[in-house]
Motif scaffolding. Structure first.
Motif, PDB file in Angstrom:
ATOM      1  N   PRO A   3     -13.340  17.483   5.173  1.00 20.55           N
ATOM      2  CA  PRO A   3     -13.292  18.420   4.038  1.00 20.55           C
ATOM      3  C   PRO A   3     -13.999  17.856   2.816  1.00 20.55           C
ATOM      4  N   ALA A   4     -14.792  18.693   2.171  1.00 25.04           N
ATOM      5  CA  ALA A   4     -15.600  18.241   1.040  1.00 25.04           C
ATOM      6  C   ALA A   4     -14.748  17.749  -0.114  1.00 25.04           C
ATOM      7  N   ASP A   5     -13.561  18.333  -0.307  1.00 24.08           N
ATOM      8  CA  ASP A   5     -12.732  17.884  -1.424  1.00 24.08           C
ATOM      9  C   ASP A   5     -12.166  16.486  -1.179  1.00 24.08           C
ATOM     10  N   LEU A   6     -11.992  16.113   0.085  1.00 22.08           N
ATOM     11  CA  LEU A   6     -11.505  14.780   0.406  1.00 22.08           C
ATOM     12  C   LEU A   6     -12.593  13.735   0.207  1.00 22.08           C
ATOM     13  N   ALA A   7     -13.841  14.126   0.438  1.00 25.05           N
ATOM     14  CA  ALA A   7     -14.963  13.196   0.332  1.00 25.05           C
ATOM     15  C   ALA A   7     -15.822  13.501  -0.892  1.00 25.05           C
ATOM     16  N   ASP A   8     -15.187  13.905  -1.977  1.00 28.97           N
ATOM     17  CA  ASP A   8     -15.907  14.239  -3.207  1.00 28.97           C
ATOM     18  C   ASP A   8     -16.541  12.970  -3.791  1.00 28.97           C
ATOM     19  N   GLN A  18       0.854  -1.178   0.000  1.00 30.14           N
ATOM     20  CA  GLN A  18       0.000   0.000   0.000  1.00 30.14           C
ATOM     21  C   GLN A  18       0.891   1.230   0.000  1.00 30.14           C
ATOM     22  N   GLU A  19       0.414   2.279  -0.665  1.00 27.97           N
ATOM     23  CA  GLU A  19       1.149   3.528  -0.612  1.00 27.97           C
ATOM     24  C   GLU A  19       0.168   4.663  -0.414  1.00 27.97           C
ATOM     25  N   ARG A  20       0.610   5.711   0.202  1.00 28.56           N
ATOM     26  CA  ARG A  20      -0.247   6.845   0.519  1.00 28.56           C
ATOM     27  C   ARG A  20      -0.374   7.781  -0.673  1.00 28.56           C
ATOM     28  N   ARG A  21      -1.599   8.273  -0.890  1.00 23.17           N
ATOM     29  CA  ARG A  21      -1.842   9.331  -1.862  1.00 23.17           C
ATOM     30  C   ARG A  21      -2.188  10.602  -1.125  1.00 23.17           C
ATOM     31  N   ALA A  22      -2.304  11.688  -1.879  1.00 24.49           N
ATOM     32  CA  ALA A  22      -2.730  12.952  -1.294  1.00 24.49           C
ATOM     33  C   ALA A  22      -4.095  12.768  -0.664  1.00 24.49           C
ATOM     34  N   GLY A  23      -4.314  13.443   0.456  1.00 25.78           N
ATOM     35  CA  GLY A  23      -5.586  13.347   1.142  1.00 25.78           C
ATOM     36  C   GLY A  23      -5.620  12.214   2.149  1.00 25.78           C
ATOM     37  N   GLY A  24      -4.511  11.463   2.287  1.00 27.37           N
ATOM     38  CA  GLY A  24      -4.463  10.448   3.319  1.00 27.37           C
ATOM     39  C   GLY A  24      -5.019   9.103   2.918  1.00 27.37           C
ATOM     40  N   ARG A  25      -5.437   8.933   1.663  1.00 25.62           N
ATOM     41  CA  ARG A  25      -5.957   7.651   1.249  1.00 25.62           C
ATOM     42  C   ARG A  25      -4.824   6.705   0.927  1.00 25.62           C
ATOM     43  N   ARG A  26      -5.094   5.420   1.092  1.00 24.32           N
ATOM     44  CA  ARG A  26      -4.125   4.421   0.697  1.00 24.32           C
ATOM     45  C   ARG A  26      -4.468   3.920  -0.689  1.00 24.32           C
ATOM     46  N   ARG A  27      -3.443   3.660  -1.463  1.00 23.44           N
ATOM     47  CA  ARG A  27      -3.659   3.087  -2.772  1.00 23.44           C
ATOM     48  C   ARG A  27      -2.997   1.718  -2.820  1.00 23.44           C
ATOM     49  N   PHE A  28      -3.664   0.779  -3.457  1.00 24.40           N
ATOM     50  CA  PHE A  28      -3.142  -0.566  -3.535  1.00 24.40           C
ATOM     51  C   PHE A  28      -2.347  -0.747  -4.817  1.00 24.40           C
ATOM     52  N   ASP A  29      -1.370  -1.643  -4.773  1.00 24.48           N
ATOM     53  CA  ASP A  29      -0.537  -1.932  -5.926  1.00 24.48           C
ATOM     54  C   ASP A  29      -1.390  -2.585  -7.016  1.00 24.48           C
ATOM     55  N   ASP A  30      -1.418  -1.981  -8.208  1.00 21.96           N
ATOM     56  CA  ASP A  30      -2.272  -2.468  -9.281  1.00 21.96           C
ATOM     57  C   ASP A  30      -1.661  -3.607 -10.071  1.00 21.96           C
ATOM     58  N   ASP A  31      -0.435  -4.002  -9.783  1.00 21.37           N
ATOM     59  CA  ASP A  31       0.255  -4.985 -10.609  1.00 21.37           C
ATOM     60  C   ASP A  31       0.404  -6.333  -9.930  1.00 21.37           C
TER      61      ASP A  31
END
Length: 311
Positions: free
Chosen positions: A291-296, A9-22
């Motif tokens: 924040p609304a931009d985080l939960a768009d 897992q790696e962090r993206r902007a806004g504190g979300r985690r992103r999973f490895d797509d490969d």
């Protein structure tokens, strides 16, 4: 369905985690047996609210079974009361114990109402994309005969059990989604892990009951996004997601009530159900101060559709 796994897992902007797509496939490791759409035999004793454990003639949850689970056939199930009433089912608290020993556990028994007393009238949209093998059953369900309505009730239990079993296996291995352990299913009765205070028999609070501080709110949102990504990659939408069917147990967000789980690929309305799920939960989090931009909801829905392979 796309191939994914979840160890990295790696962090993206806004504190979300992103999973490895490969990484390789995570979902279709094996099929869980489908329970029959029949009501179980009642072995209860009306004078003691006890019955023999139904473990022997039920379809069981994923192995290995948790250590806390009582599987001995000498066990008895004792009814302790109602935890929750709902549109299509009631949830009861059950104590399963082996008499004369300290082997015991608490279970949540979700019992779908019979054809004459169920209040869930939104069957058609959710059931699109689901099929049973025999044409007689298909015709009965399509015509909403008494037999067909009973089959639909059985399908809700079977669909929830199958979804929980798959998601439990993913969560147990990678920790990316939390659901109650699906103990067993018999006809229209689904038995689940009880989440809450075992001493008091008090269920874990629903998200809607809480007023989390800023740090907790951000953490819960991150957990929810991770869970929604798991669902999307599995080809699912919850179908009825709201703060009322998310529990918070020991600071962990736990997803419950998945009878109407939607195949976002096979169901023509799948993307709409997914978008509604996101909109409902996003609205709650923003109203609590996220924040609304985080939960768009538009951005998150688009991301989830891509994860499901629909964009």
């Amino acid at each position: 369905m796309r191939d994914h796994d979840f160890p990295a897992q790696e962090r993206r902007a806004g504190g979300r985690r992103r999973f490895d797509d490969d990484e390789p496939q995570f979902l279709k490791r094996g099929r869980h047996p489908e329970p029959a759409a029949i009501d179980p035999v009642d072995h209860s004793d009306p004078e003691t609210d006890q019955r023999w454990s139904s473990w022997d003639d039920a379809v069981h949850g994923p192995q290995p079974h948790p250590d806390w689970l009582v599987t001995e056939l000498a066990a008895k199930d004792t009814e302790l009361g109602v935890l929750k009433t709902g549109k299509e089912a009631d949830v009861h608290l059950v104590r399963r114990a082996v008499p004369g020993t300290d082997r015991a556990c608490l279970l949540a028994a979700k019992r779908y109402r019979d054809a004459e007393h169920r209040l869930f009238h939104r069957d058609a949209g959710y059931l699109e994309g689901r099929r049973v093998r025999r044409s007689r059953e298909n015709r009965a369900m399509a015509g909403r005969t008494a037999f067909g309505r009973q089959l639909i009730a059985g399908q809700w239990a079977a669909a929830e059990f199958a979804a929980l079993a798959r998601l439990w296996e993913i969560g147990a291995e990678y920790g990316t989604i939390a659901v109650p352990y699906p103990v067993q299913v018999r006809g229209t009765e689904l038995m689940l892990e009880f989440l809450g205070d075992p001493e008091e028999g008090q269920a874990a609070p629903r998200l809607a009951q809480l007023r989390p501080d800023r740090a907790a709110l951000h953490d819960l949102w991150g957990q929810l996004v991770d869970a929604l990504v798991v669902l999307a990659r599995a080809g699912y939408a919850h179908g009825d997601l709201s703060p009322y069917n998310l529990l918070v147990h020991r600071d962990r967000l736990v997803m419950i009530d998945l009878p109407q789980v939607v195949d976002v690929v096979g169901n023509p309305q799948g993307p709409e159900f997914l978008a509604r799920d996101v909109r409902v939960v996003s609205t709650w989090f923003v109203a609590r101060g996220l924040p609304a931009d985080l939960a768009d909801p538009t951005a998150l829905t688009g991301e989830l559709l891509r994860e499901a392979g629909l964009r």
